[in-house]
Design a protein around this motif. Sequence first.
Motif, PDB file in Angstrom:
ATOM      1  N   TRP A 165       5.175   0.866   6.546  1.00 59.70           N
ATOM      2  CA  TRP A 165       4.985   2.104   5.787  1.00 59.70           C
ATOM      3  C   TRP A 165       6.322   2.812   5.630  1.00 59.70           C
ATOM      4  O   TRP A 165       7.212   2.703   6.491  1.00 59.70           O
ATOM      5  CB  TRP A 165       4.004   3.027   6.517  1.00 59.70           C
ATOM      6  N   ALA A 178       1.074   4.344  -2.757  1.00 59.90           N
ATOM      7  CA  ALA A 178       1.052   5.760  -2.409  1.00 59.90           C
ATOM      8  C   ALA A 178       2.287   6.479  -2.938  1.00 59.90           C
ATOM      9  O   ALA A 178       2.224   7.658  -3.305  1.00 59.90           O
ATOM     10  CB  ALA A 178       0.945   5.922  -0.893  1.00 59.90           C
ATOM     11  N   ALA A 198      -3.688   6.661   4.921  1.00 59.24           N
ATOM     12  CA  ALA A 198      -3.927   5.354   4.311  1.00 59.24           C
ATOM     13  C   ALA A 198      -3.322   4.206   5.111  1.00 59.24           C
ATOM     14  O   ALA A 198      -3.569   3.036   4.798  1.00 59.24           O
ATOM     15  CB  ALA A 198      -3.370   5.323   2.890  1.00 59.24           C
ATOM     16  N   THR A 230      -3.616   1.981   7.790  1.00 59.51           N
ATOM     17  CA  THR A 230      -4.485   1.406   8.813  1.00 59.51           C
ATOM     18  C   THR A 230      -3.662   0.570   9.786  1.00 59.51           C
ATOM     19  O   THR A 230      -2.491   0.264   9.542  1.00 59.51           O
ATOM     20  CB  THR A 230      -5.544   0.518   8.156  1.00 59.51           C
ATOM     21  N   ALA A 239       0.824  -1.204   0.000  1.00 61.87           N
ATOM     22  CA  ALA A 239       0.000   0.000   0.000  1.00 61.87           C
ATOM     23  C   ALA A 239       0.862   1.259   0.000  1.00 61.87           C
ATOM     24  O   ALA A 239       0.548   2.245  -0.683  1.00 61.87           O
ATOM     25  CB  ALA A 239      -0.949  -0.012   1.205  1.00 61.87           C
ATOM     26  N   THR A 240       1.937   1.257   0.755  1.00 67.05           N
ATOM     27  CA  THR A 240       2.801   2.441   0.788  1.00 67.05           C
ATOM     28  C   THR A 240       3.475   2.660  -0.553  1.00 67.05           C
ATOM     29  O   THR A 240       3.744   3.793  -0.948  1.00 67.05           O
ATOM     30  CB  THR A 240       3.845   2.331   1.915  1.00 67.05           C
TER      31      THR A 240
END
Length: 286
Positions: free
Chosen positions: A281, A145, A270, A272, A141-142
């Motif tokens: 992250w 981003a 973002a 969580t 996810a990072t």
Amino acid sequence: MTRFRQFAAIDWSGAVGARQKGIAVAICDTGVDAPTLILPTEGWARHAALDWLLHDMPADTLVGLDLGPSLPFADTGAFFPGWADSPPDARALWALVDRICADDAHLSATSFVDHVEASRHFRHHGGRKGEFFERHGRLRATEQAQRAQGLNPYSSFNLVGAAQVGKSSLTGMRVLHQLAGRVPIWPFDRPTGGSLIVEIYTSIAALGAGRSKGRTKMRTIADLNAALTTIGSLPVPGNGPIDDHSSDAILTAAWLRANADRADLWHPPAMTDEIARTEGWTFGVT
């Protein structure tokens, strides 16, 4: 004001061998003096970097490691879909990698990428792709981003090419497993004092210091000093060429000092709790 008294950055390497030309360590204190390189007599080894983090790093240091501390999880609900022993979180992943690679010298991770189950998820040299590796490979996810911020992250499941980060990430996971419980690692830990490790992406520091996308590597001291000046640091002495591992570490240490007290970087919307526990992250990604 930040609680940290020192700021360090480690440019990491997953290369084979006892000593790694790709490892560079830079550190600075509060204020504006330029970071300095720590230069072991025989050059850096991964074990030596681990030893520095455990025993020689000054107290209250914010240290960034330029490596991926985990693998994609959120997109499929597993690190390794189809593998019964796929770990449930990042700490279990670190333990698995370290256990499978226990006999690999120099904290390398060859045994893991060659493991009968794990290898099904990686892109290997010689045009070999595991059946679970699709297109350019999965991203955390990072890393998604990071793309939104204009960066170009590579999948840690890709082991091919000069820009691959898979081997450095896996060797880094062995280090993180041996640091666990001894030095806090963000965001897997939420410490309130002492030293702290974060994941860094040196291109974020370069972009923040005025370098353009595609020109994030600095190979002259003049270019490095121009970037340092942009983020409020005094220049390093000298002139002429510098290797990009050293310049990455120096600039990122100064960038950490300049940005350590930014609340938005510690609380990206973002990230969580589930992502923090499984994927981690990158500090500096919002």
